[in-house]
Design a protein around this motif. Structure first.
Motif, mmCIF file in Angstrom:
data_model
loop_
_atom_site.group_PDB
_atom_site.id
_atom_site.type_symbol
_atom_site.label_atom_id
_atom_site.label_comp_id
_atom_site.label_asym_id
_atom_site.label_seq_id
_atom_site.Cartn_x
_atom_site.Cartn_y
_atom_site.Cartn_z
ATOM 1 N N LYS A 393 -6.905 62.410 37.983
ATOM 2 C CA LYS A 393 -5.869 61.917 38.906
ATOM 3 C C LYS A 393 -4.622 61.516 38.141
ATOM 4 C CE LYS A 393 -8.880 60.128 42.560
ATOM 5 N NZ LYS A 393 -8.726 61.139 43.557
ATOM 6 N N PHE A 394 -3.481 61.839 38.741
ATOM 7 C CA PHE A 394 -2.199 61.432 38.166
ATOM 8 C C PHE A 394 -2.023 59.937 38.393
ATOM 9 C CE2 PHE A 394 2.143 60.234 39.034
ATOM 10 C CZ PHE A 394 2.817 60.703 37.911
ATOM 11 N N GLU A 395 -1.579 59.216 37.336
ATOM 12 C CA GLU A 395 -1.323 57.771 37.507
ATOM 13 C C GLU A 395 0.163 57.451 37.362
ATOM 14 O OE1 GLU A 395 -3.488 55.438 38.314
ATOM 15 O OE2 GLU A 395 -5.377 56.522 38.150
ATOM 16 N N SER A 396 0.751 57.758 36.208
ATOM 17 C CA SER A 396 2.175 57.428 36.024
ATOM 18 C C SER A 396 2.810 58.341 34.983
ATOM 19 C CB SER A 396 2.321 55.969 35.604
ATOM 20 O OG SER A 396 1.835 55.828 34.280
ATOM 21 N N LEU A 397 4.145 58.329 34.974
ATOM 22 C CA LEU A 397 4.858 59.239 34.069
ATOM 23 C C LEU A 397 6.210 58.654 33.697
ATOM 24 C CD1 LEU A 397 5.169 62.200 32.867
ATOM 25 C CD2 LEU A 397 6.271 62.772 35.039
ATOM 26 N N ARG A 398 6.560 58.777 32.411
ATOM 27 C CA ARG A 398 7.920 58.477 31.968
ATOM 28 C C ARG A 398 8.382 59.694 31.169
ATOM 29 N NH1 ARG A 398 10.202 53.526 30.908
ATOM 30 N NH2 ARG A 398 8.174 52.539 30.851
ATOM 31 N N VAL A 399 9.583 60.177 31.491
ATOM 32 C CA VAL A 399 10.071 61.393 30.824
ATOM 33 C C VAL A 399 11.424 61.109 30.181
ATOM 34 C CG1 VAL A 399 10.829 63.774 31.202
ATOM 35 C CG2 VAL A 399 8.908 62.890 32.485
ATOM 36 N N VAL A 400 11.605 61.631 28.972
ATOM 37 C CA VAL A 400 12.933 61.590 28.350
ATOM 38 C C VAL A 400 13.446 63.026 28.364
ATOM 39 C CG1 VAL A 400 14.238 61.130 26.250
ATOM 40 C CG2 VAL A 400 12.308 59.655 26.891
ATOM 41 N N SER A 401 14.599 63.223 29.021
ATOM 42 C CA SER A 401 15.126 64.592 29.049
ATOM 43 C C SER A 401 16.648 64.548 28.958
ATOM 44 C CB SER A 401 14.690 65.314 30.324
ATOM 45 O OG SER A 401 15.391 64.811 31.422
ATOM 46 N N GLY A 402 17.280 65.677 29.007
ATOM 47 C CA GLY A 402 18.738 65.740 28.914
ATOM 48 C C GLY A 402 19.159 66.471 27.652
ATOM 49 N N THR A 403 20.445 66.398 27.349
ATOM 50 C CA THR A 403 20.983 67.225 26.254
ATOM 51 C C THR A 403 20.686 66.659 24.874
ATOM 52 O OG1 THR A 403 23.060 66.074 26.640
ATOM 53 C CG2 THR A 403 22.862 68.294 27.567
ATOM 54 N N ASP A 427 9.539 71.782 25.011
ATOM 55 C CA ASP A 427 10.790 72.512 25.100
ATOM 56 C C ASP A 427 11.311 72.301 26.528
ATOM 57 O OD1 ASP A 427 12.848 74.148 24.646
ATOM 58 O OD2 ASP A 427 11.672 75.995 24.446
ATOM 59 N N GLY A 428 11.827 71.131 26.807
ATOM 60 C CA GLY A 428 12.231 70.764 28.164
ATOM 61 C C GLY A 428 11.215 69.794 28.744
ATOM 62 N N PRO A 429 11.603 69.052 29.792
ATOM 63 C CA PRO A 429 10.703 68.007 30.325
ATOM 64 C C PRO A 429 9.402 68.553 30.916
ATOM 65 C CG PRO A 429 12.652 68.273 31.716
ATOM 66 C CD PRO A 429 12.899 69.079 30.481
ATOM 67 N N ILE A 430 9.488 69.699 31.579
ATOM 68 C CA ILE A 430 8.265 70.245 32.201
ATOM 69 C C ILE A 430 7.260 70.625 31.118
ATOM 70 C CG2 ILE A 430 7.366 72.182 33.588
ATOM 71 C CD1 ILE A 430 8.908 70.223 35.293
#
Ligand code: KIV
Ligand code: ZN
Length: 517
Positions: A393-403, A427-430
């Motif tokens: 099960k998915f619980e939580s997510l923090r993503v760092v993305s951008g240039t 190679d990218g957030p996904i």
């Protein structure tokens, strides 16, 4: 013409539909779809191919136990083991059917079966007789009938009828036929074969040339009184004839084809959405009857005409297939009662924990999103139903993305109730999210499809993400929705992984867990 104008609707979403790559459903999903098909008024539900796997056997057996009105059908090749297994699977059904088939075309007999025509004819007779020893309701199909020599097809059909078949199905297995040709074939068989008036002729058309529905209707006009079809037209390759198109064509053009079905057409839209959610196969926007645009009028001229009189551009009402006008629903302050009433109006029946969980998720969504529409509620509840029994099960997510890369993801999953936290770059957030899932749950599956669509309009709309994973010749599709596209992507991947894992547990439990090393 047959004495009845009633056309039986034989739905094979759970068998031929499930054979489309990536459309695999788990037991709970199959039970839910079968229940909806029965409510829709489907006469015969082909629930699976019992000998093909324990999962298929279990699905046919459980659906047989639950069905009240529909006939439950199990598929079997001509071998006795297949037929006996199908008979066992449909045993609990109030009304059960065995559907047995064998190829009759020269190309199939020579290269697939490696059998001589006389051996095939013997197998037809023996298989139908074997099935009749188990049940009174036996359907026989000539696989690849439309590429079969007519004289030989006649001998096989006659043999099947003499051996006790009650329904004769004439599949256009490879979607090769043209409507006039298919109609003529049904007519000729009905006219020529002794005893043809004692059985029901059935169509089963694939859509390789986009003619499955047209061919099925031609079959009905020539006297077929059973149509085999699937919700949204899903199925092998280009799919099967779409149930909703057949049913609505018969309803709207009763002046030309005066036949009835027992389908409650106002339930069509709901079942279509459920099948799309469960399989992860989106319905194309311009799909007849159930596409998002099927009742949309964009151009000024059309809108003007519609305002003056709806029949200017509408040959059936959206309500007749259960498409309600999109309405603004509940807000942040709405309570449990209002939420439950809304769900009921949308045709959902959730009780106990499921209702509580859905309500909590609705409240979270209403905090993030100003306007909550019917589609938002549907996405939320469908996800709740689809993932309720998932082990990961998915619980939580923090993503760092951008240039200013590198992009990274910090992800929390619960696996069999145990919380795991993982971090990965990508190679990218996904890519980073999917790598984090692999850190937490090592596996070899490959991403085959990744699609994003907006559930409603507006920049704060929820994203609906579809992910298909493939591994070792198998594939599974998952869906996730959230106002944050990255979260929706993570949920969709995890859902697909669960489906692949569940399938593995039925056949080789160690396969995925071994990969955890
Ligand atoms: O397409 C086909 O020929 C089939 C048969 C098993 C009926 O699905
Ligand atoms: Zn088929």
């Amino acid at each position: 013409m047959p004495s009845t104008n009633q056309v039986l609707i034989f739905d094979t979403t759970l068998r031929d539909g499930e054979q489309s790559p990536g459309a695999a459903m788990n037991l709970d999903e199959k039970l839910k779809i079968a229940e909806m098909l029965e409510e829709l008024g489907v006469d015969i539900i082909e629930a699976g191919f019992p000998i093909s796997s324990n999962g298929d056997f279990e699905a046919v057996y459980e659906i047989s136990k639950r069905a009240q009105r529909s006939i439950i059908c199990g598929l079997a090749r001509a071998g006795f083991k297949d037929i006996d297994r199908a008979a066992e699977a449909i045993k609990p059904a109030k009304r059960g059917r065995i559907h047995t088939f064998i190829s009759t075309s020269p190309v199939h007999m020579k290269h697939k079966l490696q059998m001589e025509p006389h051996q095939v004819l013997e197998a037809v007779i023996a298989s139908v007789a074997r099935a009749r020893n188990h049940v009174a309701d036996v359907e026989w199909s000539a696989e690849d009938a439309t590429r079969t020599e007519f004289e030989f097809l006649c001998r096989c059909v006659e043999g099947a009828i003499k051996a006790g078949a009650t329904t004769i199905n004439i599949p256009d297995t490879v979607g090769y036929a043209i409507p006039s040709e298919y109609g003529a074939l049904i007519k000729a068989l009905r006219e020529k074969i002794p005893g043809a008036d004692k059985v029901t002729f059935s169509t089963h058309c694939h859509n390789d040339l986009g003619l499955a529905v047209a061919n099925s209707l031609a079959g009905v006009m020539a006297g077929a009184r059973q149509v085999e079809c699937t919700i949204n037209g899903i199925g092998e390759r280009a799919g099967n004839a779409a149930l909703e198109e057949i049913v609505m064509a018969l309803k709207v053009r009763a002046d030309i084809i005066p036949c009835d079905t027992g389908i409650a057409t106002s339930a069509i839209s709901r079942v279509s959405k459920a099948v799309s959610n469960v399989t992860g196969f989106p319905v194309q926007f311009n799909k007849a009857i159930v596409g998002k645009n099927a009742f949309a009028h964009e151009s000024g001229i059309h809108q003007d005409g519609m305002l003056k009189h709806t029949q200017t551009y509408e040959i059936m009402t959206p309500e007749s297939v259960g498409v309600a006008k999109t309405s603004l629903v509940l807000g942040k302050l709405s309570g449990r009662h209002a939420f439950r009433d809304k769900l009921e109006a949308m045709g959902y029946e959730l009780g106990g924990n499921a209702l509580e969980d859905a309500f909590k998720r609705f409240k979270d969504l209403a905090d993030k999103k100003k306007h909550v529409f019917d589609e938002d509620i549907a996405a939320l509840v469908d996800e709740e139903i689809a993932t309720g029994h998932d082990r990961i099960k998915f619980e939580s997510l923090r993503v760092v993305s951008g240039t200013f890369g590198p992009q990274s993801a910090e992800l929390e999953l619960s696996v069999d109730g145990e919380t795991r936290l993982g971090v990965a770059r990508g190679d990218g957030p996904i890519d980073a999210i999917f790598n984090a899932i692999k850190v937490l749950f090592p596996h070899e599956a490959r991403l085959a499809i990744f699609e994003v669509h907006a559930v409603t309009e507006g920049t704060d709309a929820q994203a609906g993400v579809t992910v298909r994973l493939a591994d070792d010749g198998k594939s599974a599709t998952g869906r996730g929705s959230d106002t944050d596209t990255m979260v929706a992507a993570a949920k969709a991947y995890v859902h697909a992984l669960n489906k692949l894992l569940v399938k593995r547990l039925k056949t080789a439990p160690e396969a995925l867990t071994a990969a955890r090393g």
